[in-house]
Design an enzyme around this catalytic site. Sequence first.
Site, mmCIF file in Angstrom:
data_model
loop_
_atom_site.group_PDB
_atom_site.id
_atom_site.type_symbol
_atom_site.label_atom_id
_atom_site.label_comp_id
_atom_site.label_asym_id
_atom_site.label_seq_id
_atom_site.Cartn_x
_atom_site.Cartn_y
_atom_site.Cartn_z
ATOM 1 C CD GLU A 122 11.371 -3.447 -2.582
ATOM 2 O OE1 GLU A 122 11.810 -3.619 -1.415
ATOM 3 O OE2 GLU A 122 10.570 -2.574 -2.892
ATOM 4 N N GLY A 158 6.833 -6.191 -0.143
ATOM 5 C CA GLY A 158 6.159 -6.157 1.153
ATOM 6 C C GLY A 158 7.084 -6.635 2.256
ATOM 7 C CB CYS A 179 11.212 -0.558 0.805
ATOM 8 S SG CYS A 179 10.942 0.039 -0.862
ATOM 9 C CD1 TRP A 181 -0.060 -1.704 2.987
ATOM 10 C CD2 TRP A 181 0.826 0.335 3.241
ATOM 11 N NE1 TRP A 181 0.826 -1.762 4.050
ATOM 12 C CE2 TRP A 181 1.384 -0.516 4.227
ATOM 13 C CE3 TRP A 181 1.243 1.664 3.219
ATOM 14 C CZ2 TRP A 181 2.315 -0.090 5.163
ATOM 15 C CZ3 TRP A 181 2.180 2.100 4.148
ATOM 16 C CH2 TRP A 181 2.696 1.217 5.102
ATOM 17 C CG ASN A 182 5.165 1.249 0.465
ATOM 18 O OD1 ASN A 182 4.758 0.567 -0.472
ATOM 19 N ND2 ASN A 182 6.427 1.239 0.852
ATOM 20 C CB ALA A 225 -1.991 -3.684 0.382
HETATM 21 P P1 NDP Z 1 2.610 -7.067 4.069
HETATM 22 O O1 NDP Z 1 3.837 -7.714 3.612
HETATM 23 O O2 NDP Z 1 1.742 -7.814 5.015
HETATM 24 O O3 NDP Z 1 1.708 -6.663 2.796
HETATM 25 C C1 NDP Z 1 2.218 -6.536 1.487
HETATM 26 C C2 NDP Z 1 1.357 -7.356 0.527
HETATM 27 O O4 NDP Z 1 1.531 -8.746 0.793
HETATM 28 C C3 NDP Z 1 -0.141 -7.099 0.661
HETATM 29 O O5 NDP Z 1 -0.748 -7.215 -0.599
HETATM 30 C C4 NDP Z 1 -0.587 -8.221 1.567
HETATM 31 O O6 NDP Z 1 -1.956 -8.486 1.445
HETATM 32 C C5 NDP Z 1 0.264 -9.355 1.071
HETATM 33 N N1 NDP Z 1 0.510 -10.432 2.014
HETATM 34 C C6 NDP Z 1 0.728 -10.344 3.344
HETATM 35 N N2 NDP Z 1 0.975 -11.555 3.861
HETATM 36 C C7 NDP Z 1 0.917 -12.438 2.849
HETATM 37 C C8 NDP Z 1 1.074 -13.850 2.748
HETATM 38 N N3 NDP Z 1 1.367 -14.585 3.809
HETATM 39 N N4 NDP Z 1 0.941 -14.416 1.549
HETATM 40 C C9 NDP Z 1 0.660 -13.684 0.460
HETATM 41 N N5 NDP Z 1 0.485 -12.352 0.492
HETATM 42 C C10 NDP Z 1 0.623 -11.725 1.664
HETATM 43 O O7 NDP Z 1 2.960 -5.672 4.654
HETATM 44 P P2 NDP Z 1 2.209 -4.882 5.833
HETATM 45 O O8 NDP Z 1 1.265 -3.966 5.219
HETATM 46 O O9 NDP Z 1 1.658 -5.802 6.860
HETATM 47 O O10 NDP Z 1 3.435 -4.143 6.468
HETATM 48 C C11 NDP Z 1 4.267 -4.829 7.396
HETATM 49 C C12 NDP Z 1 5.704 -4.477 7.201
HETATM 50 O O11 NDP Z 1 6.120 -4.863 5.902
HETATM 51 C C13 NDP Z 1 6.025 -3.004 7.235
HETATM 52 O O12 NDP Z 1 6.133 -2.554 8.545
HETATM 53 C C14 NDP Z 1 7.316 -2.984 6.469
HETATM 54 O O13 NDP Z 1 8.355 -3.357 7.307
HETATM 55 C C15 NDP Z 1 7.118 -4.015 5.407
HETATM 56 N N6 NDP Z 1 6.668 -3.434 4.143
HETATM 57 C C16 NDP Z 1 7.589 -3.189 3.187
HETATM 58 C C17 NDP Z 1 7.198 -2.594 2.019
HETATM 59 C C18 NDP Z 1 8.179 -2.325 0.957
HETATM 60 O O14 NDP Z 1 8.001 -1.363 0.209
HETATM 61 N N7 NDP Z 1 9.173 -3.154 0.808
HETATM 62 C C19 NDP Z 1 5.825 -2.195 1.763
HETATM 63 C C20 NDP Z 1 4.914 -2.538 2.816
HETATM 64 C C21 NDP Z 1 5.352 -3.131 3.949
HETATM 65 P P3 NDP Z 1 -2.998 -8.007 2.594
HETATM 66 O O15 NDP Z 1 -2.948 -6.531 2.619
HETATM 67 O O16 NDP Z 1 -4.293 -8.548 2.114
HETATM 68 O O17 NDP Z 1 -2.531 -8.639 3.866
#
Ligand code: NDP
Length: 457
Positions: free
Chosen positions: A231, A209, A265, A133-134, A159
């Site tokens: 990533e 994520g 990130c 979402w970021n 997300a």
């Molecule tokens: P998530 O990793 O949970 O979410 C990112 C995406 O992955 C979303 O579409 C989410 O779907 C999906 N997802 C989550 N868990 C699973 C899974 N087990 N299997 C398949 N898909 C999955 O990030 P959060 O929003 O919870 O943020 C948590 C932390 O992640 C942050 O604090 C940060 O450290 C890191 N992050 C890093 C980012 C980057 O740019 N690299 C971006 C966002 C987060 P859904 O929303 O439906 O759960």
Amino acid sequence: MSIATIDPSTGQLLKSFDEMTDRQVEEVLARAAVGFDTLRTTTFADRARWMTAAADLLEVERDDVARMMTTEMGKTYASAKAEVTKCAMGCRYYAAHAERFLADEPADAAAIGAVQAYSRYHPMGPVLAVMPWNFPLWQVLRFAAPALMAGNVGLLKHASNVPQTALYLDELFRRAGFPAGAFQALMIESSAVERVLADPRVRAATLTGSEGAGRSVAAIAGQHIKKTVLELGGSDPFVVMPSADVERAAEVAAVARCQNNGQSCIAAKRFIVHTEVFDAFTDAFVARMSALRMGDPMAEETDIGPLATERGRAEVEEQVQDAVRQGARVLCGGQRPDRAGWWYPPTVVTELTPAMRMYAEEVFGPVAALHRVSSYDEAIELANGTNFGLGSNAWTRDPAEQERFATDLDAGMVFINGMTTSYPELPFGGVGNSGYGRELSAQGIREFCNLKAVWVG
Ligand code: NDP
């Protein structure tokens, strides 16, 4: 978490969406397969025309799209508008360069007894993109523009907190002229990802994520022998050496830490400052962090809006409190304001020890970890001392030292005297727990291609 738009500046639920049924998911997958059969037979010129039309749509609709993103995840309206513009630029970049990046690569035919020998890039098929979402538009476009230009089709699992942006993207490429099924959003929760990824019509996956999400998707993909690009964020170092322009470094440091309300990130997260310039840097940095205006993300004067989710804010708060409990010192911020929504102020924390969570974990909010070091070697040891390795920054006017940093920083990207930014012209990605594979540049478009060797005798 259910699929819904919740305004992070108030905590109010604005709109919720039903998850797709199994039957609807099947329809999407079937359309993707047919879409791939069509798209792979189109020419680069066709796809470039559609990709350029997508860029035009983004530019025309910029303000509305930006408002939607601000409402869904709290980034400032100004930064949301800049994000839309950047997406249009990314589309144009791949429209212009995809054909060259994927041109046949001749080999030394005579050396291998052939009349002709070369490598040829072919698209792989439907690629699942699990996105965060970021940067709700840019993260997706960064994948979609090269993927579609290569002739792949995209399946977006966005997300759960940015469903309206997902639906906008679902329509964008179709409106731009791409064939049906070339790019579709799957309105599913993360628990439904496994089934989609296991489907034989889906050929590969990319995820941006958290580490946990990355591990899960990579494990499932591994079972089915499907390629992944990951990533996964980082805890980027920002090193300031004695020869640096300290004022400029402090100015950029505040932007680099607080861009996107601290949820990037590639935000600089750990500030590693040589003792000779530590006090000067600290004074300037804390002044700049304290001066950032937190408030309504739609307002022009706002520098920093709310964090995107309640869970994200709780995590940041816990990381700071954990450090404080163990003796760290807060130089500014550190207290959430007493108001509705998920606010957290720009914060600088110093006197950190390895026992504290903040020392090595990623902090996904506007919180800087400030460290003092007394040598180049100590700076490198600390900079490389996490499991991550995404971006990195070093500030020095000494050319020899610049060279050393470029080699010694264990990261996917090194920016000297500037903040880490993604450019279509440069590969983007990390090492270690920051993931693998590259997005953007020529490397990015080749990740989801079958590189076929051709030998003609
Ligand atoms: P998530 O990793 O949970 O979410 C990112 C995406 O992955 C979303 O579409 C989410 O779907 C999906 N997802 C989550 N868990 C699973 C899974 N087990 N299997 C398949 N898909 C999955 O990030 P959060 O929003 O919870 O943020 C948590 C932390 O992640 C942050 O604090 C940060 O450290 C890191 N992050 C890093 C980012 C980057 O740019 N690299 C971006 C966002 C987060 P859904 O929303 O439906 O759960």
